[in-house]
Motif scaffolding. Sequence first.
Motif, short mmCIF file in Angstrom:
data_model
loop_
_atom_site.label_atom_id
_atom_site.label_comp_id
_atom_site.label_asym_id
_atom_site.label_seq_id
_atom_site.Cartn_x
_atom_site.Cartn_y
_atom_site.Cartn_z
N LEU A 84 108.45 81.28 -81.38
CA LEU A 84 109.06 81.17 -80.30
C LEU A 84 108.38 82.26 -79.19
N ALA A 85 108.43 83.50 -79.58
CA ALA A 85 107.58 84.63 -78.69
C ALA A 85 106.31 84.05 -78.47
N ASP A 86 105.19 83.63 -79.37
CA ASP A 86 104.04 83.38 -79.34
C ASP A 86 103.92 81.81 -78.36
N TYR A 87 104.93 81.03 -78.39
CA TYR A 87 104.94 79.87 -77.37
C TYR A 87 105.02 80.58 -75.94
N LEU A 88 106.28 81.55 -75.95
CA LEU A 88 106.08 82.05 -74.46
C LEU A 88 104.87 82.92 -74.01
N ASP A 89 104.32 83.39 -74.95
CA ASP A 89 103.00 83.99 -74.52
C ASP A 89 101.87 82.91 -74.13
N ARG A 90 101.87 81.98 -74.93
CA ARG A 90 101.17 80.72 -74.36
C ARG A 90 101.29 80.22 -73.01
N LEU A 91 102.60 80.05 -72.71
CA LEU A 91 103.04 79.73 -71.04
C LEU A 91 102.52 80.67 -70.32
N ARG A 92 102.75 82.10 -70.72
CA ARG A 92 102.11 83.15 -69.69
C ARG A 92 100.82 83.10 -69.54
N ASP A 130 107.97 71.71 -70.74
CA ASP A 130 107.59 73.14 -70.80
C ASP A 130 108.11 73.76 -69.47
N VAL A 131 108.11 73.21 -68.42
CA VAL A 131 108.06 73.84 -67.17
C VAL A 131 109.33 74.81 -67.01
N PRO A 132 110.49 74.32 -67.52
CA PRO A 132 111.85 75.39 -67.32
C PRO A 132 111.49 76.53 -68.06
N LEU A 133 110.59 76.46 -69.30
CA LEU A 133 110.53 77.50 -69.98
C LEU A 133 109.46 78.45 -69.45
N MET A 134 108.61 77.99 -68.61
CA MET A 134 107.80 78.93 -67.88
C MET A 134 108.70 79.69 -66.90
N ALA A 135 109.75 79.27 -66.37
CA ALA A 135 110.63 80.27 -65.57
C ALA A 135 111.31 81.17 -66.42
N MET A 136 111.83 80.84 -67.82
CA MET A 136 112.50 81.67 -68.50
C MET A 136 111.55 82.72 -69.20
N ALA A 137 110.14 82.37 -69.33
CA ALA A 137 109.24 83.51 -69.61
C ALA A 137 109.12 84.43 -68.81
N MET A 138 109.26 84.12 -67.22
CA MET A 138 109.06 85.10 -66.25
C MET A 138 110.41 85.80 -66.23
N VAL A 139 111.70 85.39 -66.49
CA VAL A 139 112.93 86.26 -66.59
C VAL A 139 112.56 87.03 -67.84
N LEU A 140 112.40 86.60 -68.95
CA LEU A 140 112.33 87.51 -70.24
C LEU A 140 111.09 88.65 -69.97
N GLU A 141 110.06 88.43 -69.19
CA GLU A 141 109.09 89.38 -69.10
C GLU A 141 109.62 90.59 -68.20
N VAL A 142 110.41 90.39 -67.05
CA VAL A 142 111.24 91.41 -66.35
C VAL A 142 111.93 92.13 -67.27
N ASP A 143 112.81 91.18 -68.04
CA ASP A 143 113.84 91.88 -68.58
C ASP A 143 113.19 92.63 -70.24
N ASP A 144 112.16 92.49 -70.56
CA ASP A 144 111.58 92.99 -71.83
C ASP A 144 112.33 92.34 -72.82
N LEU A 145 112.79 91.24 -72.96
CA LEU A 145 113.44 90.61 -74.01
C LEU A 145 112.60 89.74 -74.90
N VAL A 146 112.37 90.16 -76.01
CA VAL A 146 111.53 89.36 -76.75
C VAL A 146 112.32 88.33 -77.94
N PRO A 147 111.98 87.11 -77.82
CA PRO A 147 113.04 86.11 -78.40
C PRO A 147 112.36 86.29 -79.81
N GLU A 148 113.24 85.65 -80.78
CA GLU A 148 112.95 85.41 -82.10
C GLU A 148 113.11 83.96 -82.53
N PRO A 149 112.41 83.18 -83.40
CA PRO A 149 111.57 84.24 -84.34
C PRO A 149 110.29 84.07 -83.59
N PRO A 150 109.15 84.87 -84.46
CA PRO A 150 108.01 85.08 -83.89
C PRO A 150 107.03 83.81 -83.07
#
Length: 218
Positions: free
Chosen positions: A195-203, A173-193
């Motif tokens: 997956l977005a919930d998973y990134l919120d758990r990481l954050r 999951d650690v590389p996805l923590m970095a992806m979550a950081m990038v997507l937070e800056v870019d305001d890109l919300v992934p689909e499906p929901p």
Amino acid sequence: MIRLFTMERDYPYGTLRSTNGSKTKVVLEEKGLAYETVCVRPGDVWKKVPEITARHPLGKVPFIEVDGDEGSFTLYDSTVINEYLNELQPLPALLPSDPQSRALARARENYGDEGILMAALPPLWMPWWSPPEKRDVAGMDRARGLLRESVFPVLAQMLGDQEYLCGEFSLADVPLMAMAMVLEVDDLVPEPPALADYLDRLRARPSYQAIAPATPAA
């Protein structure tokens, strides 16, 4: 003492960080290890100056310097560093105990590292380090499209109905923590929901605060 050499720079819209350096920072935080962050100038990395290549033959970050009872040593490559940290501080364990699950976690970490952080994200992430007028906007849009069409479906399939990629939080999951950081800056919300919930758990993990865009550079 562990010194983490990485890139971090404050911008009006948030602090930007090396994605691979962020991987190591997350593991240091998860393990509760004492460390110091040393900010390397981005230009020194991009120009491969001798001070960097002397520590990392490829002229990249991160690398760490460790002071121990038997002297100090330097270690590079975020995946190798994180495996070392996981062995240095056994708890909390960030790899499963059985060989099959451990191999699966390493395989998924490899996809996050090479398939996402090294391949899919740079065309979106690197322009953020430049002034708006110098950004390749079309290239950034193509990168978002690649994430939506190729990366997000793969991650959603890996995740299934689990909380994390291998059930419990792990190095996968650690590389996805970095992806979550990038997507937070870019305001890109992934689909499906899911997956977005998973990134919120990481954050929501305490370790994410060390790499969050709202956290100033070291």
